[in-house]
Design a protein around this motif. Structure first.
Motif, PDB file in Angstrom:
ATOM      1  N   ARG A   1     -29.222  36.151 -13.208  1.00 28.12           N
ATOM      2  CA  ARG A   1     -28.321  36.832 -14.138  1.00 28.12           C
ATOM      3  C   ARG A   1     -27.340  37.791 -13.467  1.00 28.12           C
ATOM      4  N   HIS A   2     -27.695  38.317 -12.305  1.00 28.94           N
ATOM      5  CA  HIS A   2     -26.835  39.264 -11.596  1.00 28.94           C
ATOM      6  C   HIS A   2     -26.909  38.968 -10.102  1.00 28.94           C
ATOM      7  N   SER A   3     -25.803  39.218  -9.402  1.00 32.37           N
ATOM      8  CA  SER A   3     -25.826  39.086  -7.942  1.00 32.37           C
ATOM      9  C   SER A   3     -26.525  40.307  -7.344  1.00 32.37           C
ATOM     10  N   VAL A   4     -27.019  40.140  -6.129  1.00 36.42           N
ATOM     11  CA  VAL A   4     -27.769  41.201  -5.450  1.00 36.42           C
ATOM     12  C   VAL A   4     -27.239  41.326  -4.024  1.00 36.42           C
ATOM     13  N   ARG A   5     -26.970  42.529  -3.617  1.00 37.00           N
ATOM     14  CA  ARG A   5     -26.445  42.807  -2.276  1.00 37.00           C
ATOM     15  C   ARG A   5     -27.537  43.322  -1.333  1.00 37.00           C
ATOM     16  N   GLN A   6     -27.211  43.295  -0.051  1.00 42.28           N
ATOM     17  CA  GLN A   6     -28.097  43.840   0.980  1.00 42.28           C
ATOM     18  C   GLN A   6     -28.401  45.303   0.680  1.00 42.28           C
ATOM     19  N   GLY A   7     -29.648  45.700   0.947  1.00 42.74           N
ATOM     20  CA  GLY A   7     -30.073  47.077   0.756  1.00 42.74           C
ATOM     21  C   GLY A   7     -30.646  47.365  -0.615  1.00 42.74           C
ATOM     22  N   THR A   8     -30.552  46.406  -1.530  1.00 42.37           N
ATOM     23  CA  THR A   8     -31.100  46.591  -2.876  1.00 42.37           C
ATOM     24  C   THR A   8     -32.625  46.555  -2.817  1.00 42.37           C
ATOM     25  N   ILE A   9     -33.257  47.452  -3.537  1.00 42.82           N
ATOM     26  CA  ILE A   9     -34.714  47.436  -3.673  1.00 42.82           C
ATOM     27  C   ILE A   9     -35.024  46.786  -5.011  1.00 42.82           C
ATOM     28  N   LEU A  10     -35.750  45.697  -4.959  1.00 45.25           N
ATOM     29  CA  LEU A  10     -36.101  44.942  -6.160  1.00 45.25           C
ATOM     30  C   LEU A  10     -37.527  45.257  -6.591  1.00 45.25           C
ATOM     31  N   ALA A  11     -37.724  45.406  -7.887  1.00 48.09           N
ATOM     32  CA  ALA A  11     -39.060  45.546  -8.469  1.00 48.09           C
ATOM     33  C   ALA A  11     -39.416  44.191  -9.079  1.00 48.09           C
ATOM     34  N   ILE A  12     -40.569  43.662  -8.697  1.00 50.51           N
ATOM     35  CA  ILE A  12     -41.050  42.383  -9.224  1.00 50.51           C
ATOM     36  C   ILE A  12     -42.313  42.668 -10.016  1.00 50.51           C
ATOM     37  N   LYS A  13     -42.223  42.485 -11.331  1.00 53.28           N
ATOM     38  CA  LYS A  13     -43.335  42.797 -12.223  1.00 53.28           C
ATOM     39  C   LYS A  13     -43.934  41.494 -12.758  1.00 53.28           C
ATOM     40  N   CYS A  14     -45.258  41.361 -12.636  1.00 56.93           N
ATOM     41  CA  CYS A  14     -45.979  40.154 -13.059  1.00 56.93           C
ATOM     42  C   CYS A  14     -47.068  40.532 -14.052  1.00 56.93           C
ATOM     43  N   GLY A  15     -47.129  39.809 -15.152  1.00 58.85           N
ATOM     44  CA  GLY A  15     -48.166  40.050 -16.145  1.00 58.85           C
ATOM     45  C   GLY A  15     -48.722  38.735 -16.671  1.00 58.85           C
ATOM     46  N   ARG A  16     -50.026  38.680 -16.830  1.00 59.67           N
ATOM     47  CA  ARG A  16     -50.662  37.463 -17.334  1.00 59.67           C
ATOM     48  C   ARG A  16     -50.175  37.185 -18.752  1.00 59.67           C
ATOM     49  N   LEU A  17     -49.727  35.967 -18.966  1.00 60.09           N
ATOM     50  CA  LEU A  17     -49.196  35.562 -20.265  1.00 60.09           C
ATOM     51  C   LEU A  17     -50.216  34.743 -21.054  1.00 60.09           C
TER      52      LEU A  17
ATOM     53  N   THR B   1     -58.098  26.378 -19.390  1.00 57.99           N
ATOM     54  CA  THR B   1     -59.341  26.079 -18.677  1.00 57.99           C
ATOM     55  C   THR B   1     -59.138  26.037 -17.170  1.00 57.99           C
ATOM     56  N   THR B   2     -58.046  25.372 -16.738  1.00 55.03           N
ATOM     57  CA  THR B   2     -57.791  25.224 -15.302  1.00 55.03           C
ATOM     58  C   THR B   2     -56.486  25.883 -14.854  1.00 55.03           C
ATOM     59  N   SER B   3     -55.709  26.424 -15.794  1.00 57.40           N
ATOM     60  CA  SER B   3     -54.422  27.005 -15.418  1.00 57.40           C
ATOM     61  C   SER B   3     -54.234  28.398 -16.013  1.00 57.40           C
ATOM     62  N   VAL B   4     -53.316  29.130 -15.396  1.00 58.02           N
ATOM     63  CA  VAL B   4     -52.963  30.467 -15.867  1.00 58.02           C
ATOM     64  C   VAL B   4     -51.460  30.644 -15.647  1.00 58.02           C
ATOM     65  N   THR B   5     -50.809  31.323 -16.593  1.00 59.39           N
ATOM     66  CA  THR B   5     -49.365  31.534 -16.527  1.00 59.39           C
ATOM     67  C   THR B   5     -49.069  33.031 -16.514  1.00 59.39           C
ATOM     68  N   TYR B   6     -48.136  33.419 -15.646  1.00 59.31           N
ATOM     69  CA  TYR B   6     -47.703  34.813 -15.513  1.00 59.31           C
ATOM     70  C   TYR B   6     -46.222  34.935 -15.852  1.00 59.31           C
ATOM     71  N   ALA B   7     -45.892  35.947 -16.649  1.00 59.80           N
ATOM     72  CA  ALA B   7     -44.501  36.297 -16.913  1.00 59.80           C
ATOM     73  C   ALA B   7     -44.044  37.195 -15.764  1.00 59.80           C
ATOM     74  N   VAL B   8     -42.882  36.871 -15.197  1.00 56.17           N
ATOM     75  CA  VAL B   8     -42.362  37.621 -14.056  1.00 56.17           C
ATOM     76  C   VAL B   8     -40.948  38.102 -14.378  1.00 56.17           C
ATOM     77  N   GLU B   9     -40.697  39.364 -14.058  1.00 52.85           N
ATOM     78  CA  GLU B   9     -39.363  39.937 -14.244  1.00 52.85           C
ATOM     79  C   GLU B   9     -38.965  40.660 -12.965  1.00 52.85           C
ATOM     80  N   VAL B  10     -37.726  40.439 -12.541  1.00 59.67           N
ATOM     81  CA  VAL B  10     -37.195  41.081 -11.338  1.00 59.67           C
ATOM     82  C   VAL B  10     -36.035  41.976 -11.744  1.00 59.67           C
ATOM     83  N   ARG B  11     -36.087  43.245 -11.298  1.00 56.60           N
ATOM     84  CA  ARG B  11     -35.042  44.223 -11.616  1.00 56.60           C
ATOM     85  C   ARG B  11     -34.586  44.952 -10.358  1.00 56.60           C
ATOM     86  N   ASP B  12     -33.347  45.394 -10.389  1.00 53.56           N
ATOM     87  CA  ASP B  12     -32.813  46.301  -9.380  1.00 53.56           C
ATOM     88  C   ASP B  12     -33.338  47.685  -9.756  1.00 53.56           C
TER      89      ASP B  12
END
Length: 116
Positions: A55-71, A75-86
């Motif tokens: 959704r947005h471009s990212v430049r050098q030096g940016t600190i990204l937060a990557i947040k993961c939560g179980r959705l 029985t054999t699988s699990v799905t995580y919602a992931v969001e990345v923010r500046d």
């Protein structure tokens, strides 16, 4: 679970922006770590991501937060919602997706997820 990444010169494409493949690898790694922490007695492999849209471009030096939560868990699988923010911007998420993993045995065959 939340983790952070610093965008370095080696992560940039030929135009000076974050290479999409680097971000996808970080998302895959962070969500795999979240699954492995939630289910320490299971071995997981990535099945897929439901959507890939930057959704947005990212430049050098940016600190990204990557947040993961179980959705959801099956029985054999699990799905995580992931969001990345500046971390220094209120522009909304740079990227979000759902990552699904399957639990496997030592031979790579599906097996039920071991308890938490």
């Amino acid at each position: 679970m939340e983790t952070h990444r610093l965008v370095l010169p080696a992560d940039l494409n030929q135009y000076g922006f974050l290479f999409g493949g680097s971000l996808l690898a970080w998302v895959d790694e962070a969500s795999w770590i979240a699954a492995s922490l939630d289910y320490p007695h299971s071995l997981f492999v990535t099945v897929g991501m439901d959507r890939v849209e930057f959704r947005h471009s990212v430049r050098q030096g940016t600190i990204l937060a990557i947040k993961c939560g179980r959705l959801r868990q099956g029985t054999t699988s699990v799905t995580y919602a992931v969001e990345v923010r500046d971390t220094k911007s209120d522009a909304g998420p740079i990227f979000s997706t759902n990552v699904t993993f399957v639990s496997v045995d030592e031979t790579g065959a599906k097996k039920p997820i071991s308890g938490e």
